[in-house]
Design an enzyme around this catalytic site. Structure first.
Site, PDB file in Angstrom:
ATOM      1  N   GLY A 239      14.793 -10.543 -30.022  1.00 53.58           N
ATOM      2  CA  GLY A 239      14.308 -10.163 -31.350  1.00 53.58           C
ATOM      3  C   GLY A 239      14.721  -8.818 -31.883  1.00 53.58           C
ATOM      4  N   GLU A 273      15.300 -11.637 -23.517  1.00 52.24           N
ATOM      5  CA  GLU A 273      16.168 -12.707 -24.018  1.00 52.24           C
ATOM      6  C   GLU A 273      16.922 -12.243 -25.261  1.00 52.24           C
ATOM      7  OE1 GLU A 273      13.404 -15.839 -24.887  1.00 52.24           O
ATOM      8  OE2 GLU A 273      12.848 -16.156 -22.798  1.00 52.24           O
ATOM      9  N   PRO A 274      17.688 -11.160 -25.167  1.00 54.08           N
ATOM     10  CA  PRO A 274      18.365 -10.661 -26.365  1.00 54.08           C
ATOM     11  C   PRO A 274      19.540 -11.559 -26.764  1.00 54.08           C
ATOM     12  CG  PRO A 274      19.124  -9.431 -24.464  1.00 54.08           C
ATOM     13  CD  PRO A 274      18.043 -10.373 -23.966  1.00 54.08           C
ATOM     14  N   GLY A 275      19.713 -11.743 -28.047  1.00 51.80           N
ATOM     15  CA  GLY A 275      20.850 -12.499 -28.560  1.00 51.80           C
ATOM     16  C   GLY A 275      21.616 -11.618 -29.525  1.00 51.80           C
ATOM     17  N   ARG A 276      21.046 -11.492 -30.713  1.00 51.01           N
ATOM     18  CA  ARG A 276      21.719 -10.776 -31.803  1.00 51.01           C
ATOM     19  C   ARG A 276      22.156  -9.356 -31.440  1.00 51.01           C
ATOM     20  NH1 ARG A 276      20.249 -12.129 -37.216  1.00 51.01           N
ATOM     21  NH2 ARG A 276      18.297 -12.876 -36.311  1.00 51.01           N
ATOM     22  N   ARG A 312      24.371 -18.048 -42.693  1.00 46.13           N
ATOM     23  CA  ARG A 312      23.292 -17.061 -42.869  1.00 46.13           C
ATOM     24  C   ARG A 312      23.066 -16.614 -44.315  1.00 46.13           C
ATOM     25  NH1 ARG A 312      22.644 -12.685 -40.840  1.00 46.13           N
ATOM     26  NH2 ARG A 312      20.533 -13.035 -40.075  1.00 46.13           N
ATOM     27  N   CYS A 342      31.105 -27.814 -52.052  1.00 45.72           N
ATOM     28  CA  CYS A 342      30.524 -28.262 -53.317  1.00 45.72           C
ATOM     29  C   CYS A 342      29.012 -28.066 -53.343  1.00 45.72           C
ATOM     30  CB  CYS A 342      30.865 -29.736 -53.522  1.00 45.72           C
ATOM     31  SG  CYS A 342      32.636 -29.959 -53.438  1.00 45.72           S
TER      32      CYS A 342
HETATM   33  N1  LLP Z   1      14.271 -16.141 -27.278  1.00 46.41           N
HETATM   34  C1  LLP Z   1      13.783 -17.136 -28.029  1.00 46.41           C
HETATM   35  C2  LLP Z   1      12.727 -17.990 -27.499  1.00 46.41           C
HETATM   36  C3  LLP Z   1      14.296 -17.349 -29.323  1.00 46.41           C
HETATM   37  O1  LLP Z   1      13.797 -18.329 -30.070  1.00 46.41           O
HETATM   38  C4  LLP Z   1      15.322 -16.500 -29.818  1.00 46.41           C
HETATM   39  C5  LLP Z   1      15.876 -16.700 -31.167  1.00 46.41           C
HETATM   40  C6  LLP Z   1      15.808 -15.478 -28.988  1.00 46.41           C
HETATM   41  C7  LLP Z   1      15.257 -15.332 -27.721  1.00 46.41           C
HETATM   42  C8  LLP Z   1      16.902 -14.548 -29.415  1.00 46.41           C
HETATM   43  O2  LLP Z   1      16.517 -13.774 -30.493  1.00 46.41           O
HETATM   44  P1  LLP Z   1      17.433 -12.552 -31.010  1.00 46.41           P
HETATM   45  O3  LLP Z   1      17.462 -11.521 -29.908  1.00 46.41           O
HETATM   46  O4  LLP Z   1      18.779 -13.064 -31.293  1.00 46.41           O
HETATM   47  O5  LLP Z   1      16.739 -12.071 -32.208  1.00 46.41           O
HETATM   48  N2  LLP Z   1      19.446 -18.117 -37.028  1.00 46.41           N
HETATM   49  C9  LLP Z   1      18.647 -16.935 -37.291  1.00 46.41           C
HETATM   50  C10 LLP Z   1      17.974 -16.411 -36.060  1.00 46.41           C
HETATM   51  C11 LLP Z   1      17.145 -17.435 -35.313  1.00 46.41           C
HETATM   52  C12 LLP Z   1      16.537 -16.918 -34.042  1.00 46.41           C
HETATM   53  C13 LLP Z   1      16.039 -18.022 -33.189  1.00 46.41           C
HETATM   54  N3  LLP Z   1      15.477 -17.604 -31.947  1.00 46.41           N
HETATM   55  C14 LLP Z   1      19.527 -15.891 -37.957  1.00 46.41           C
HETATM   56  O6  LLP Z   1      20.703 -16.160 -38.179  1.00 46.41           O
HETATM   57  O7  LLP Z   1      19.058 -14.822 -38.304  1.00 46.41           O
END
Ligand code: LLP
Length: 418
Positions: A239, A273-276, A312, A342
């Site tokens: 997050g 659980e970092p993603g972004r 996005r 379209c």
């Molecule tokens: N853990 C869980 C359970 C999650 O649902 C998510 C993201 C993450 C970790 C990773 O979150 P992050 O660190 O990336 O914020 N498509 C949207 C974002 C959806 C996030 C879904 N869950 C966007 O493009 O902003």
């Protein structure tokens, strides 16, 4: 910090000019920087060095197996939400004991897959799922290690579509009833309760929602330990936000410091659980201007990337910087940057003040590494873009551009139509 900078007036990924990639691989095309990816992972993971922890990269952010492999080689685990992501993680070489499985709708088949390989833990999101998992584990003569994903009812103050930790969201188990469910789970024959999990949303730009959630989860943790539960893991989800435009999210070291301070009286391993924050600014979408168009109201820059490539802006009204690959002094204008699809919702930028670009030139859509390619589709029968990983002065195609044959590969015309 990222490695997309101008060198001699040309935008480069590390030491590779984007013009070269466009010429050889074509556009639209995702380009990731190896140095940025590894730096971001190291900074995040390293920020928790003082405490027992595991960084489980959230595969959904960018799911290419080369990228997963990179983090696995740096000691990372993964957070997955489907059988497909489990398959990718194993293919990429992630040890099964470093995999956590989240998601509100795990199927029994997915549970079986994960039990078979022996993952670290399931983050269970409902009572019904808990009983289903116990049943599947029993049939397989296995014990399922679990955490309950609790919903702490904290407002993450982010876009409503990406906030998950409020009572009204579908995610997790209401914190007020979590204790009872934990005690129930502890009685189940094929369940081993080993942790607590919570994830409150994405693209958070302040620390306080994380800390509020942690306070609530801590209270529960202590109550459960007092009841004799052996909780080894506290999973705080992902997050942490990134700067797309004018946001000023906390640096990972600041985040880590605050979390470690708040969690110092808990004797468990922290999971993240970092993603972004790891991949977001490590990737761009490279696109070419096809045409310029003007009507009485607006200027349009029509490019060869569209909402199927990067959803996005259409989906969340998200802001992505757009830079011309060729830097030169020129006038600016205000334009919508749009794709060929379209739909009026097919735009990459709206009313954007930008250099007056020309047909044929290349643009870089910045901060596209997270939820870019992984959310792309074939809408309008557009083959999905290629993905390229740059390392120093070399680049590698880590996903070929799809072909027209790929588009119809799984389709069949019934015999009676022949
Ligand atoms: N853990 C869980 C359970 C999650 O649902 C998510 C993201 C993450 C970790 C990773 O979150 P992050 O660190 O990336 O914020 N498509 C949207 C974002 C959806 C996030 C879904 N869950 C966007 O493009 O902003």
């Amino acid at each position: 910090m990222h490695h997309f900078q101008y060198q001699d007036g040309r935008l480069c990924a590390e030491d590779v000019p984007l013009e070269k990639i466009a010429k050889e691989v074509g556009t639209p095309c995702y380009v990731y920087s190896h140095a940025t990816l590894s730096h971001h992972f190291k900074v995040f993971d390293g920020a928790f060095d003082e405490v027992p922890h595991l960084t489980c990269y959230s595969v959904k952010a960018c799911s290419n197996i080369a990228i997963i492999r990179l983090f696995a080689k740096m000691g990372g685990g993964v957070d997955i939400v489907s059988g497909g992501e489990l398959f990718r993680a194993l293919k990429a070489g992630v040890p099964s004991q470093k995999i956590v499985f989240s998601g509100v709708g795990k199927t029994k088949e997915e549970m079986r897959m994960a039990l078979k390989v022996g993952i670290l833990m399931f983050n269970v999101e409902s009572e019904a799922e808990l009983f289903a998992l116990n049943q599947v584990a029993k049939e397989m003569n296995k014990i399922a290690p679990i955490a309950l994903r609790v919903n702490p009812d904290v407002d993450p103050k982010t876009h409503p579509y990406i906030s998950t930790g409020l009572k009204k969201n579908k995610f997790g188990i209401d914190i007020s009833i979590a204790k009872q469910l934990y005690l129930k789970a502890n009685e189940l024959s094929n369940i081993n309760v080993i942790g607590i999990d919570c994830h409150i949303g994405s693209q958070l730009t302040t620390l306080s929602p994380f800390l509020d959630a942690l306070e609530r989860v801590k209270r529960l943790y202590k109550e459960l330990v007092a009841k004799g539960l052996d909780l080894k893991y506290l999973d705080l989800g992902g997050g942490l936000g990134i700067p797309y435009h004018e946001e000023e999210p906390p640096h990972p070291t600041e985040y880590a410091k605050a979390i470690m301070e708040a969690a110092k009286d808990l004797h468990c391993t922290l999971i993240f659980e970092p993603g972004r924050v790891i991949v977001g600014n490590a990737g761009i979408l490279l696109t070419k201007v096809l045409y310029l168009k003007q009507n009485q109201e607006k200027n349009f820059v029509i490019v060869d990337a569209a909402m199927n490539d990067l959803a996005r802006p259409s989906l969340y009204d998200a802001y992505h910087e757009i830079f011309p690959v060729k830097k030169e002094a020129r006038d600016t204008f205000v334009a919508d940057v749009v794709g060929p699809i379209c739909e009026s919702g097919d735009f990459l930028a709206k009313d954007r003040k930008m250099p007056k670009v020309e047909a044929g030139e290349l643009l870089a859509v910045m901060s596209a590494g997270a939820y870019g390619f992984s959310m792309s589709s074939n809408y309008n029968s557009r083959p999905r873009a290629a993905e390229v990983l740059v390392k120093g002065d070399e680049y590698f195609i880590i996903r070929e551009r799809e072909s027209y044959e790929d588009l119809v590969k799984l389709e069949k015309i019934p015999a009676w139509m022949e």
